[in-house]
Design an enzyme around this catalytic site. Structure first.
Site, PDB file in Angstrom:
ATOM      1  N   SER A  34       0.800  -1.222   0.000  1.00  0.00           N
ATOM      2  CA  SER A  34       0.000   0.000   0.000  1.00  0.00           C
ATOM      3  C   SER A  34       0.836   1.276   0.000  1.00  0.00           C
ATOM      4  O   SER A  34       0.323   2.347  -0.314  1.00  0.00           O
ATOM      5  CB  SER A  34      -0.933   0.019   1.210  1.00  0.00           C
ATOM      6  N   ASP A 336      -2.884   8.446   8.039  1.00  0.00           N
ATOM      7  CA  ASP A 336      -4.028   7.720   8.604  1.00  0.00           C
ATOM      8  C   ASP A 336      -3.645   6.751   9.714  1.00  0.00           C
ATOM      9  O   ASP A 336      -4.417   5.867  10.057  1.00  0.00           O
ATOM     10  CB  ASP A 336      -4.771   6.965   7.494  1.00  0.00           C
ATOM     11  N   HIS A 339      -0.160   4.939   6.999  1.00  0.00           N
ATOM     12  CA  HIS A 339       0.531   5.493   5.843  1.00  0.00           C
ATOM     13  C   HIS A 339       0.910   6.954   6.088  1.00  0.00           C
ATOM     14  O   HIS A 339       0.363   7.596   6.991  1.00  0.00           O
ATOM     15  CB  HIS A 339      -0.369   5.381   4.609  1.00  0.00           C
TER      16      HIS A 339
END
Length: 367
Positions: A34, A336, A339
């Site tokens: 991610s 968040d 990340h």
């Protein structure tokens, strides 16, 4: 002209020459999770209503959600910009007809370096995806015939390409840590994870890659999710910046093993340039001096979240009901809880490009 002025003139001219040297990467191929997924998870439809498919994700640069796990651009986006290339399209967009002329991004949010079977055999069943590094490598192989027709044309194409192998491996540890695994227990995984990354790197070299960058892991002990889930009443568990020492020590251990493995690959493939990207060192610079880097909102607290000491609430994660995004993500390094923000990714990308966090520097590529 005195010596000091002469020195400054020479330095200026040298820097100007260095910055004006053209780079001739013509494409980028990226593998990872991610931290560099530019839309594969979103396009896969694996999740019915993924929060990364809606605002506030993407709010800063794109003004709409793109499938990136951040408020804006990622490291891979800034690297593409630096070489005047388009943003690297996700593999699933290429499969739908988008051009792969300037590279492909195979990264998939939630991906692991080890195959999914490794985790299922150990009753670790919280994987977001089965699209491990091996799966991504096979996607590349399947697509290769569409990129070039024979060995000669492939070698010519790939020698002008940058291959980013990661960051990946972080999720292998995350899944195990989040289910209660300890640092000592997880150390036994490190050779396997490092082996998977170096095997993939070696496989790409055999496929024709000549320029590769392999990142290490971030300082997970400074991440809001770890600081929240593993909050400790013992002050000695934290360093002077508020990070959990044991988890950062684990990340450093992983990185030390990656660097050793890359040294061995360099001996095996002396004709290939293999760069190590020090994500850990780059991130720790702004953890150590957040104000100097413009992170007035802090580096440990998430910009977007559902409250708590680090603004990370597993029941109200960013994008879910009960969460809220800060007004100005540029003054935070953490987006968040898991990340980073575009501002943090920009700083790290620049550190890779100028060489302060890459060995050797990305910009030293010989012409």
């Amino acid at each position: 002209m005195n010596c000091k002025i002469l020195f400054l003139v020479i330095l200026f001219l040298t820097l100007g020459l260095a910055l004006s040297i053209p780079q001739n990467y013509e494409s980028i191929f990226n593998f990872g999770d991610s931290l560099s997924d530019t839309g594969n998870l979103l396009l896969s439809g694996a999740l019915a209503f993924p929060v990364i498919g809606q605002l506030p994700y993407g709010k800063t640069f794109f003004q709409h959600a793109t499938g990136r796990c951040s408020d804006g651009r990622l490291i891979i986006d800034f690297i593409a910009e630096a070489f005047s290339l388009p943003y690297v399209p996700p593999y699933l967009a290429v499969k739908q007809g988008q051009s792969a002329q300037h590279g492909v991004n195979f990264a998939f949010a939630g991906a692991t370096a080890l195959d999914a079977e490794f985790f299922f055999e150990r009753n670790i069943s919280i994987l977001w995806t089965n699209n491990s590094l091996n799966v991504q490598l096979n996607w590349f192989r399947d697509l290769k015939s569409d990129l070039c027709s024979d060995k000669e044309s492939c070698d010519d194409f790939f020698k002008k390409s940058l291959f980013m192998v990661g960051e990946i491996g972080g999720n292998d540890y995350n899944y195990a840590f989040f289910l209660g695994g300890g640092s000592k227990q997880l150390r036994s995984m490190v050779p396997l994870v490092v082996g998977a990354i170096t095997d993939a790197t070696s496989a790409l070299i055999e496929e024709g890659a000549a320029e590769l960058m392999v990142p290490g892991n971030f300082p997970i002990g400074c991440s809001a999710v770890y600081l929240t889930l593993f909050e400790s009443p013992n002050k000695e568990d934290y360093d002077r910046h508020g990070c959990l020492k044991a988890f950062n020590a684990f990340a450093k251990y992983h990185n030390s093993q990656i660097k050793k493995a890359l040294d061995m690959l360099r001996q095996k493939y002396p004709h290939v340039r293999i760069m190590y990207a020090d994500y850990y060192g780059a991130a720790m610079r702004f953890v150590h001096t957040p104000l100097h880097h413009g992170f007035y909102g802090g580096t440990l607290k998430a910009c977007c979240g559902g409250g708590g000491p680090y603004n990370f609430n597993n029941s109200a994660r960013c994008g879910h009901a009960g969460s809220e995004a800060c007004q100005d993500p540029s003054i935070y390094s953490n987006w968040d809880g898991i990340h980073l923000t575009e501002a943090a990714y920009r700083y790290i990308a620049l550190a890779l490009i100028n060489g302060s966090s890459s060995q050797p520097p990305l910009l030293s590529r010989p012409l």
